[in-house]
Design an enzyme around this catalytic site. Structure first.
Site, short mmCIF file in Angstrom:
data_model
loop_
_atom_site.label_atom_id
_atom_site.label_comp_id
_atom_site.label_asym_id
_atom_site.label_seq_id
_atom_site.Cartn_x
_atom_site.Cartn_y
_atom_site.Cartn_z
N HIS A 271 0.83 -1.20 0.00
CA HIS A 271 0.00 0.00 0.00
C HIS A 271 0.87 1.26 0.00
O HIS A 271 2.08 1.21 0.25
CB HIS A 271 -0.91 0.01 1.23
CG HIS A 271 -0.13 -0.15 2.51
ND1 HIS A 271 0.59 0.88 3.08
CD2 HIS A 271 0.07 -1.24 3.30
CE1 HIS A 271 1.17 0.44 4.18
NE2 HIS A 271 0.89 -0.83 4.34
N ASP B 96 4.28 -4.90 3.62
CA ASP B 96 5.72 -5.12 3.68
C ASP B 96 6.04 -6.51 4.23
O ASP B 96 6.99 -7.16 3.79
CB ASP B 96 6.40 -4.04 4.51
CG ASP B 96 5.72 -3.76 5.85
OD1 ASP B 96 4.73 -4.46 6.19
OD2 ASP B 96 6.15 -2.84 6.56
#
Length: 428
Positions: A59, A335
């Site tokens: 994102h 991540d």
């Protein structure tokens, strides 16, 4: 960021895809007869036809997930949430079966934390939206303008979209699509998502008991490791925080990265130690989920690898069903998803995946030899996957890499519950 059962196997599809094993075998036998003695021959890239693209992305930039215990807090103003007009694009969210959007337990949790200035924790910002729009424009330049692969406007039969059920990811997906298709669509945009307890687009510590047990205590233990502990002490002393505060390098990096990308004033100590904080955060993450821990990586990203693997297999079927195979698959992740994926592929650069980072898998077929190849990109840069002879990797070799870590839903459930069953059995 989000708050040995199976021995090594050579890739072998099962069920309806079993015929592909024989197909690839016959293809390799025929091609071997035409190769020079060293087994290598140059590939004429002009004869490669792009068949499918899969993009796994993080994102865009957001507010921190947890504020640091500092006397002078960074101010996160709601003005940072302004939506750029060019990113506006209507979409609908459903569950994986096409039903109503599931409840987001993560979003409910983040809304309980209000940062100084009024923003909630983990909110996608204007900067993050612009990052995702730029990623979409980069994809458009390659797959619409340079290579006439995708239609200029969004078409549901060409694009499949899936996201984790967090508002920042859903909105990041909207912005990417707006950039990719310049807000032009022919049909409804459906973003598929799943319940938090069964999501596989990130390491699911809630759902996978085996993963939770395997990594239990590692985050705390990491902070005590030589090098990490000394650096953590220096940073915390410079910040003026008590040594008992629950602050580690993961929390520090989360704040530093968010403040830097938004050009907000950081604590001087955080600025001075920014590189150390990132490196030690990576060291901490690698201590929690270790490269040599194959089962740990399987439980972390094995089910997601299975999805990516199956998409490749379906597209490479001798007679693929156009109604089932899309040209583009988009996955909005985190991540903590990208790091283990890169570790599995042997392409992790020991740098924390930044906001809007993307891992792209392209599938090509040679128009004369009919060979299949995979090209891997990270941040738009070509990568050389582990076990591949070249950056343009034969599909079967790439599938062999994935197969070492890929887990079907059944095997995932077995591996996740196995340790729990053993423990319960020992208590009897």
């Amino acid at each position: 960021m989000i708050t040995g059962v199976f021995g090594p196997r050579v890739w072998a599809p099962v069920g309806a895809l079993t015929s592909l094993a024989y197909f690839f075998h016959r293809q390799r036998v025929a091609l071997a007869e035409r190769r020079p003695a060293d087994g290598r021959r140059p590939i004429d890239r002009s004869l490669l036809e792009l068949k499918m693209v899969q993009v796994v992305f993080r994102h865009g930039a957001r507010s921190p997930l947890k504020a640091l215990p500092l006397e002078k807090q960074v101010e996160w103003s709601p003005q940072l949430l302004e939506v750029p007009p060019q990113t506006q694009f209507d979409y609908t969210v459903t569950n994986l079966a096409g039903g109503p959007k599931p409840h987001s337990s993560y979003d409910s949790h983040y809304r309980k934390t209000t940062l100084k200035g009024g923003m909630f924790a983990g909110q996608l910002t204007k900067v993050g939206m612009e990052q995702m729009f730029a990623l979409g424009e980069r994809l458009r330049k390659k797959y619409v303008d340079t290579i006439p692969f995708l239609s200029p406007s969004f078409k549901p039969q060409e694009v499949f979209v899936r996201s984790t059920n967090m508002h920042r990811n859903l909105e990041s997906t909207r912005c990417l699509l707006a950039g990719l298709f310049q807000r032009d669509k022919e049909g409804s945009i459906i973003v598929h998502t799943d319940e938090a307890n069964s999501e596989v687009l990130y390491p699911n510590y809630q759902n996978c008991w085996g993963l939770r047990q395997r990594t239990r205590g590692r985050r705390e233990a990491a902070a005590l490791q030589p090098g990490i502990s000394e650096d953590l002490k220096k940073v915390k002393e410079g910040m003026g925080t008590d040594s008992s505060d629950e602050v580690d390098f993961l929390i520090l990096l989360d704040n530093v990265a968010a403040e830097q990308v938004h050009s907000l004033p950081s604590c001087p100590t955080l600025k001075r130690f920014a590189q150390v904080i990132e490196q030690r955060a990576v060291d901490t993450a690698l201590y929690i989920l270790q490269q040599e821990d194959r089962e740990g990586l399987q439980m972390a990203v094995g089910p997601f690898l299975h999805i990516l693997e199956n998409n490749l297999l379906k597209a490479a079927e001798p007679a693929p069903s156009s109604s089932k195979t899309r040209k583009l698959y988009l996955y909005a992740t985190h991540d903590v998803t990208l790091m283990p994926l890169l570790m599995v592929l042997g392409t992790f650069d020991h740098k924390w995946p930044p906001f809007a980072a993307d891992l792209t898998i392209e599938l090509y077929q040679h128009q004369e030899s009919k060979e299949w190849f995979v090209q891997l990109y990270y941040h738009g840069e070509e990568q050389l996957p582990r076990g591949c002879p070249d950056k343009l990797c034969p599909l079967d070799k790439f599938l062999n890499i994935l197969s070492l870590y890929s887990l079907s839903p059944e095997k995932y459930r077995t591996l996740c519950s196995q340790a729990q069953e053993l423990e319960l059995g020992n208590e009897e």
